[in-house]
Write a protein that holds these residues in place. Structure first.
Motif, PDB file in Angstrom:
ATOM      1  N   GLY A   1      -2.669   4.629  -2.163  1.00  0.00           N
ATOM      2  CA  GLY A   1      -2.652   3.791  -3.353  1.00  0.00           C
ATOM      3  C   GLY A   1      -2.287   2.364  -3.030  1.00  0.00           C
ATOM      4  O   GLY A   1      -2.176   1.971  -1.867  1.00  0.00           O
TER       5      GLY A   1
ATOM      6  N   GLU B   1       0.138  -4.409 -11.006  1.00  0.00           N
ATOM      7  CA  GLU B   1      -1.066  -3.591 -10.851  1.00  0.00           C
ATOM      8  C   GLU B   1      -0.760  -2.413  -9.936  1.00  0.00           C
ATOM      9  O   GLU B   1      -0.170  -2.576  -8.869  1.00  0.00           O
ATOM     10  CB  GLU B   1      -2.188  -4.432 -10.242  1.00  0.00           C
ATOM     11  CG  GLU B   1      -3.458  -3.661 -10.001  1.00  0.00           C
ATOM     12  CD  GLU B   1      -4.500  -4.474  -9.251  1.00  0.00           C
ATOM     13  OE1 GLU B   1      -5.568  -3.912  -8.995  1.00  0.00           O
ATOM     14  OE2 GLU B   1      -4.241  -5.642  -8.922  1.00  0.00           O
ATOM     15  N   THR B   2      -1.150  -1.235 -10.368  1.00  0.00           N
ATOM     16  CA  THR B   2      -0.933  -0.029  -9.579  1.00  0.00           C
ATOM     17  C   THR B   2      -2.211   0.793  -9.572  1.00  0.00           C
ATOM     18  O   THR B   2      -2.779   1.060 -10.630  1.00  0.00           O
ATOM     19  CB  THR B   2       0.206   0.821 -10.185  1.00  0.00           C
ATOM     20  OG1 THR B   2       1.362   0.010 -10.309  1.00  0.00           O
ATOM     21  CG2 THR B   2       0.523   2.001  -9.314  1.00  0.00           C
ATOM     22  N   ARG B   3      -2.656   1.164  -8.384  1.00  0.00           N
ATOM     23  CA  ARG B   3      -3.791   2.074  -8.248  1.00  0.00           C
ATOM     24  C   ARG B   3      -3.341   3.240  -7.388  1.00  0.00           C
ATOM     25  O   ARG B   3      -2.850   3.041  -6.279  1.00  0.00           O
ATOM     26  CB  ARG B   3      -4.972   1.370  -7.580  1.00  0.00           C
ATOM     27  CG  ARG B   3      -5.734   0.467  -8.533  1.00  0.00           C
ATOM     28  CD  ARG B   3      -6.908  -0.169  -7.851  1.00  0.00           C
ATOM     29  NE  ARG B   3      -6.403  -1.401  -7.222  1.00  0.00           N
ATOM     30  CZ  ARG B   3      -6.892  -1.941  -6.126  1.00  0.00           C
ATOM     31  NH1 ARG B   3      -7.896  -1.389  -5.510  1.00  0.00           N
ATOM     32  NH2 ARG B   3      -6.381  -3.048  -5.639  1.00  0.00           N
TER      33      ARG B   3
ATOM     34  N   GLY C   1       3.201   6.647 -13.128  1.00  0.00           N
ATOM     35  CA  GLY C   1       1.795   7.025 -13.137  1.00  0.00           C
ATOM     36  C   GLY C   1       1.545   8.421 -13.682  1.00  0.00           C
ATOM     37  O   GLY C   1       0.401   8.828 -13.843  1.00  0.00           O
TER      38      GLY C   1
ATOM     39  N   ASP D   1      -4.328   7.170  -5.827  1.00  0.00           N
ATOM     40  CA  ASP D   1      -5.311   8.223  -5.579  1.00  0.00           C
ATOM     41  C   ASP D   1      -4.631   9.541  -5.955  1.00  0.00           C
ATOM     42  O   ASP D   1      -3.947  10.167  -5.139  1.00  0.00           O
ATOM     43  CB  ASP D   1      -5.732   8.208  -4.110  1.00  0.00           C
ATOM     44  CG  ASP D   1      -6.822   9.213  -3.803  1.00  0.00           C
ATOM     45  OD1 ASP D   1      -7.219   9.969  -4.714  1.00  0.00           O
ATOM     46  OD2 ASP D   1      -7.275   9.240  -2.641  1.00  0.00           O
TER      47      ASP D   1
ATOM     48  N   ARG E   1       0.864  -1.172   0.000  1.00  0.00           N
ATOM     49  CA  ARG E   1       0.000   0.000   0.000  1.00  0.00           C
ATOM     50  C   ARG E   1       0.898   1.219   0.000  1.00  0.00           C
ATOM     51  O   ARG E   1       1.885   1.271   0.729  1.00  0.00           O
ATOM     52  CB  ARG E   1      -0.881   0.016   1.244  1.00  0.00           C
ATOM     53  CG  ARG E   1      -1.938  -1.030   1.221  1.00  0.00           C
ATOM     54  CD  ARG E   1      -2.900  -0.870   2.383  1.00  0.00           C
ATOM     55  NE  ARG E   1      -3.920  -1.902   2.282  1.00  0.00           N
ATOM     56  CZ  ARG E   1      -4.191  -2.767   3.243  1.00  0.00           C
ATOM     57  NH1 ARG E   1      -3.546  -2.705   4.384  1.00  0.00           N
ATOM     58  NH2 ARG E   1      -5.119  -3.677   3.064  1.00  0.00           N
TER      59      ARG E   1
ATOM     60  N   TYR F   1       0.030  -1.189  -4.795  1.00  0.00           N
ATOM     61  CA  TYR F   1       0.954  -1.703  -5.806  1.00  0.00           C
ATOM     62  C   TYR F   1       1.160  -3.189  -5.584  1.00  0.00           C
ATOM     63  O   TYR F   1       1.472  -3.623  -4.476  1.00  0.00           O
ATOM     64  CB  TYR F   1       2.293  -0.972  -5.729  1.00  0.00           C
ATOM     65  CG  TYR F   1       3.355  -1.552  -6.628  1.00  0.00           C
ATOM     66  CD1 TYR F   1       3.194  -1.577  -8.006  1.00  0.00           C
ATOM     67  CD2 TYR F   1       4.524  -2.075  -6.102  1.00  0.00           C
ATOM     68  CE1 TYR F   1       4.165  -2.112  -8.834  1.00  0.00           C
ATOM     69  CE2 TYR F   1       5.504  -2.608  -6.923  1.00  0.00           C
ATOM     70  CZ  TYR F   1       5.317  -2.625  -8.279  1.00  0.00           C
ATOM     71  OH  TYR F   1       6.277  -3.154  -9.095  1.00  0.00           O
TER      72      TYR F   1
END
Length: 128
Positions: free
Chosen positions: A37, A45-47, A74, A49, A18, A39
């Motif tokens: 976010g 996979e990466t998310r 990103g 905010d 995280r 990872y």
């Protein structure tokens, strides 16, 4: 000082991370100020905010190297060249130049040796 760092979670050998904002003196897996976010290195996979990250960066939060790489990927940070990368690239360039010079020197020596052998073999055949 607030740091943006990766907080590890998940099973053994199946780690995920995280992206969190936390105090620089807190433990790696300690309680964060805010989660920003996610990872997963296995699936890449990466998310992120993006809005919360922009706010934290504007407040002066310092990302770690791993987080900086994720933010650059990103598109939240511009890619910057750190001094260590510059020094490493300079050393690599110098090593490449030295290798090219050494190869040229070896080729010249081989050519000279071949020329000497042909001269020696030519004089031996005329003497006989």
């Amino acid at each position: 000082m607030i740091k943006l760092r990766l907080k590890r979670f998940g099973k053994k050998r199946e780690a995920s991370f995280r992206l969190v904002a936390c105090n620089s003196t807190s433990r790696r897996d300690g309680r964060p100020l805010q989660e920003l976010g996610f990872y997963n290195p296995r699936t890449k996979e990466t998310r992120l905010d993006a809005e919360a990250l922009r706010v934290r960066l504007s407040q002066g939060a310092q990302p770690t190297d791993a987080v900086r790489f994720l933010l650059e990927k990103g598109g939240l940070l511009e890619k910057t060249v750190r001094p260590a990368e510059t020094i490493g690239k300079l050393k690599q360039a110098a090593a490449r130049e030295a290798a090219v010079k050494q190869a040229a020197k070896d080729a010249a020596e081989a050519k000279a040796a071949a020329a000497n052998e042909s001269d020696d073999s030519g004089t031996d055949s005329t003497e006989s």
